[in-house]
Motif scaffolding. Structure first.
Motif, short mmCIF file in Angstrom:
data_model
loop_
_atom_site.label_atom_id
_atom_site.label_comp_id
_atom_site.label_asym_id
_atom_site.label_seq_id
_atom_site.Cartn_x
_atom_site.Cartn_y
_atom_site.Cartn_z
N TYR A 1 -97.85 44.43 -65.32
CA TYR A 1 -98.79 45.05 -66.25
C TYR A 1 -98.68 44.38 -67.61
N ILE A 2 -99.85 44.08 -68.21
CA ILE A 2 -99.90 43.42 -69.52
C ILE A 2 -100.97 44.10 -70.38
N ARG A 3 -100.62 44.37 -71.64
CA ARG A 3 -101.63 44.89 -72.59
C ARG A 3 -101.37 44.29 -73.96
N ARG A 4 -102.41 43.80 -74.59
CA ARG A 4 -102.28 43.31 -75.96
C ARG A 4 -102.27 44.50 -76.91
N PRO A 5 -101.47 44.45 -77.97
CA PRO A 5 -101.37 45.59 -78.89
C PRO A 5 -102.69 46.02 -79.50
N SER A 6 -103.62 45.08 -79.65
CA SER A 6 -104.92 45.39 -80.26
C SER A 6 -105.90 46.02 -79.27
N GLU A 7 -105.49 46.14 -78.03
CA GLU A 7 -106.39 46.68 -77.00
C GLU A 7 -105.84 47.98 -76.43
N LYS A 8 -106.75 48.88 -76.08
CA LYS A 8 -106.34 50.16 -75.50
C LYS A 8 -106.15 50.05 -73.99
N LYS A 9 -106.83 49.08 -73.40
CA LYS A 9 -106.77 48.94 -71.94
C LYS A 9 -106.03 47.66 -71.55
N GLY A 10 -105.06 47.81 -70.66
CA GLY A 10 -104.33 46.65 -70.20
C GLY A 10 -104.91 46.10 -68.91
N LYS A 11 -104.12 45.26 -68.24
CA LYS A 11 -104.58 44.71 -66.97
C LYS A 11 -103.39 44.49 -66.05
N ILE A 12 -103.67 44.55 -64.77
CA ILE A 12 -102.67 44.26 -63.74
C ILE A 12 -102.88 42.82 -63.32
N THR A 13 -101.84 42.01 -63.45
CA THR A 13 -102.00 40.57 -63.23
C THR A 13 -101.30 40.06 -61.98
N SER A 14 -100.50 40.91 -61.34
CA SER A 14 -99.77 40.46 -60.16
C SER A 14 -99.30 41.68 -59.37
N VAL A 15 -99.40 41.58 -58.06
CA VAL A 15 -98.83 42.59 -57.17
C VAL A 15 -98.08 41.86 -56.06
N VAL A 16 -96.84 42.28 -55.83
CA VAL A 16 -96.05 41.68 -54.78
C VAL A 16 -95.57 42.77 -53.83
N PHE A 17 -95.57 42.49 -52.55
CA PHE A 17 -94.99 43.38 -51.55
C PHE A 17 -93.65 42.80 -51.14
N LYS A 18 -92.61 43.63 -51.24
CA LYS A 18 -91.25 43.16 -50.97
C LYS A 18 -90.85 43.55 -49.55
N ASP A 19 -90.71 42.55 -48.72
CA ASP A 19 -90.36 42.78 -47.32
C ASP A 19 -88.84 42.75 -47.17
N GLU A 20 -88.35 43.50 -46.20
CA GLU A 20 -86.90 43.62 -46.02
C GLU A 20 -86.34 42.50 -45.15
N LEU A 21 -85.07 42.22 -45.36
CA LEU A 21 -84.36 41.22 -44.58
C LEU A 21 -83.65 41.93 -43.42
N THR B 1 -106.23 52.30 -65.40
CA THR B 1 -106.14 53.40 -66.36
C THR B 1 -104.86 54.20 -66.16
N LEU B 2 -104.46 54.39 -64.90
CA LEU B 2 -103.23 55.12 -64.62
C LEU B 2 -102.02 54.39 -65.21
N TYR B 3 -101.98 53.07 -65.06
CA TYR B 3 -100.87 52.29 -65.61
C TYR B 3 -100.92 52.26 -67.14
N ASP B 4 -102.13 52.32 -67.71
CA ASP B 4 -102.26 52.47 -69.16
C ASP B 4 -101.60 53.77 -69.61
N GLN B 5 -101.93 54.85 -68.90
CA GLN B 5 -101.40 56.16 -69.27
C GLN B 5 -99.88 56.21 -69.15
N ILE B 6 -99.36 55.65 -68.06
CA ILE B 6 -97.90 55.64 -67.88
C ILE B 6 -97.25 54.80 -68.96
N SER B 7 -97.81 53.63 -69.22
CA SER B 7 -97.21 52.70 -70.18
C SER B 7 -97.25 53.24 -71.60
N ASN B 8 -98.25 54.07 -71.92
CA ASN B 8 -98.34 54.63 -73.26
C ASN B 8 -97.21 55.60 -73.57
#
Length: 294
Positions: free
Chosen positions: A107-127, A199-206
Motif C-alpha cells: 500500500y502506498i499513499r502520498r501525503p498530499s492525497e487522501k486516496k492511496g493505491k495498492i501496487t503489489s499483491v503476493v500469495f505466499k505458498d507453503e514449503l 478505500t478499506l486500506y485507506d481507512q485502516i492506514s489512517n
C-alpha cells in the motif's frame, strides 16, 4: 528513506516496534496479542494466553525481528520452554490464525492525497515435502528443489526426526511462516489488485500515525475473503517493504527491477512531500550506530 513513514521509527526501515504499529489498527483486523518487554516465564506466557482465551498453537516472535527471524509456532509447553531458554526480550505473543492463505498487500499513499493505491499483491505458498514410503526426511530435503536451499535450517529444526520415513503420499509441512527466508514460495497475485477495496486500506492506514508506504502481511480463508476485507493483519512492514510479487519464480529479472525501482521512486516522492511539511530525516550516523548496536 526514513521520511516515508515519519510516524514509525526510522520510517520502518529497521529496528521499529511491530507491536506499537499493530496496536494502532482496528481490532477486527488483528489477532489477539500480548507484548513482553523482558523474557517472561512459562507461567507468565500461559497466564497471558488464558487472559486472551488462547490455546496452543500460538505464535511467538521478536518485536523488532526481520525476515522471519525468531518467529516460531509454539505447539506445547516443551516448545515454549525451548523458545524461552534463549532468554528473548521484547517478544510478541500472537494468536495463531488458522486461515490457510497468506498474502502480502503493498500500500502506498502520498501525503498530499487522501486516496492511496495498492501496487503489489503476493500469495505466499507453503514449503512441504511428500513422503514415498522409502526415503527418510533428510533424503527428501536434499531431493526437494527448494528445501535443499534451507537444508541447514531444516536439519536443525528436524534434528530428532531426520531418519523418519514418511508414508507414501504423506505430506509434511516444513514452513507455515510465509517468509521467503524460511522457504515459502512467493506467487505473483497482482491479478487481485483491481478487485481489492483500496478505500478499506485507506481507512485502516489512517489509523496509523505518519504511515504512507508499507506492506500488509495478512491471512485469509481464500482470495474471495481477502477481496471482501475478511482478513487478519499479522504484520505491517514499513519502508523496508518490498513488492514481494517480484520473487515469483516466473517473473523476469528485468520486470523485478523495474517494479522495485518504481517503488523506490515512490519512497522518494513521499519523502520529498514530508520534508516540505517540516519532517527531517534520521541522520546517517544515527542509522549506522543503531545498526551497530543491534
Amino acid at each position: 528513506m526514513t521520511l516515508a513513514n515519519p510516524g514509525m521509527r526510522y520510517g520502518g526501515f529497521f529496528s521499529y516496534s511491530k507491536f506499537d504499529v499493530l496496536r494502532q489498527l482496528p481490532s477486527k483486523f488483528l489477532p489477539k496479542s500480548a507484548f513482553f518487554v523482558e523474557t517472561p516465564s512459562l507461567y507468565k506466557v500461559k497466564e497471558q494466553m488464558q487472559k486472551l482465551n488462547l490455546t496452543y498453537p500460538v505464535i511467538l516472535k521478536p518485536d523488532e525481528g526481520e525476515r522471519g527471524s525468531g518467529v516460531e509456532k509454539i505447539k506445547n509447553d516443551k516448545d515454549l520452554e525451548n523458545y524461552l531458554s534463549d532468554k528473548p526480550e521484547r517478544i510478541i505473543l500472537q494468536e495463531f490464525i488458522t486461515a490457510p492463505h497468506e498474502f502480502g498487500v503493498m500500500y502506498i499513499r502520498r501525503p498530499s492525497e487522501k486516496k492511496g493505491k495498492i501496487t503489489s499483491v503476493v500469495f505466499k505458498d507453503e514449503l512441504y515435502i511428500v513422503g514415498d514410503g522409502e526415503n527418510n526426511l533428510l533424503t527428501l530435503f536434499k531431493k526437494h528443489p527448494r528445501a535443499i536451499l534451507y537444508i541447514d535450517f531444516l536439519k536443525e529444526k528436524y534434528a530428532d526426526r531426520l531418519n523418519q520415513v514418511l508414508e507414501n503420499e504423506e505430506v509434511l509441512m516444513l514452513s507455515k511462516m510465509g517468509n521467503h527466508s524460511r522457504g515459502a514460495i512467493f506467487n505473483d497475485a497482482n491479478h487481485l489488485i483491481n478487485n481489492l477495496d483500496t478505500t478499506l486500506y485507506d481507512q485502516i492506514s489512517n489509523h496509523i500515525d505518519g504511515f504512507y508506504f508499507g506492506r500488509y502481511d495478512v491471512k485469509a480463508e481464500s482470495e474471495e475473503a481477502l477481496i471482501k476485507g475478511e482478513f487478519k493483519v499479522m504484520e505491517l512492514n514499513g519502508v523496508n517493504s518490498e513488492p514481494a510479487h517480484i520473487y515469483d519464480p516466473e517473473n523476469s529479472i528485468f520486470n523485478a527491477y523495474k517494479d522495485l525501482f518504481a517503488h523506490w521512486w515512490s519512497i522518494y516522492e513521499i519523502s520529498k512531500e514530508n520534508r516540505k511539511q517540516g519532517y527531517t530525516e534520521t541522520p546517517f550516523p544515527t542509522l549506522v550506530q543503531s545498526l551497530m548496536d543491534k
